[in-house]
Design a protein around this motif. Sequence first.
Motif, PDB file in Angstrom:
ATOM      1  N   ALA A  54      10.033   4.272  12.868  1.00  0.00           N
ATOM      2  CA  ALA A  54       9.090   3.749  13.866  1.00  0.00           C
ATOM      3  C   ALA A  54       7.650   4.034  13.458  1.00  0.00           C
ATOM      4  N   GLU A  55       7.399   5.229  12.950  1.00  0.00           N
ATOM      5  CA  GLU A  55       6.040   5.579  12.511  1.00  0.00           C
ATOM      6  C   GLU A  55       5.618   4.701  11.333  1.00  0.00           C
ATOM      7  N   ILE A  56       6.516   4.477  10.389  1.00  0.00           N
ATOM      8  CA  ILE A  56       6.201   3.657   9.222  1.00  0.00           C
ATOM      9  C   ILE A  56       5.954   2.204   9.625  1.00  0.00           C
ATOM     10  N   LEU A  57       6.772   1.695  10.560  1.00  0.00           N
ATOM     11  CA  LEU A  57       6.681   0.292  10.971  1.00  0.00           C
ATOM     12  C   LEU A  57       5.647   0.052  12.070  1.00  0.00           C
ATOM     13  N   GLY A  58       5.121   1.129  12.641  1.00  0.00           N
ATOM     14  CA  GLY A  58       4.128   0.978  13.707  1.00  0.00           C
ATOM     15  C   GLY A  58       4.743   0.532  15.018  1.00  0.00           C
ATOM     16  N   LYS A  59       5.975   0.948  15.277  1.00  0.00           N
ATOM     17  CA  LYS A  59       6.680   0.606  16.509  1.00  0.00           C
ATOM     18  C   LYS A  59       7.068   1.879  17.243  1.00  0.00           C
TER      19      LYS A  59
END
Length: 114
Positions: A54-59
């Motif tokens: 989620a942090e990597i994908l911005g979600k």
Amino acid sequence: MRRACSEDDAAGEGTPVPDFAGELLGRLSRIETALEQLLRQKTIKEFYTTDEAAEILGKAPFTVREWCRHARVNASKRDCGRGKSKEWIISRDELMRIQSEGLLPEDVLYRHPR
């Protein structure tokens, strides 16, 4: 040439000395924070948790867990150390695929009637 210290200087009543120690500690703290962020970004792992993905994908982590649950991403479950519950993990290759191609198509079986 050095000037002699007067009694006023010795008592601290002369020209004020900047607080270099406080400034240095603040700068060191900012450097440590920046290094931690860089390490998190540059660490390449084989599998990522939903929170990391989620942090990597911005979600939000909830969104990534829902993608896993609805088979919108290729993910698997592993033991997480909290009793019998398991957590979703996503491979690095799948994360790269999501970034370049997007989510897998929705499975019609999970769609609620409107």
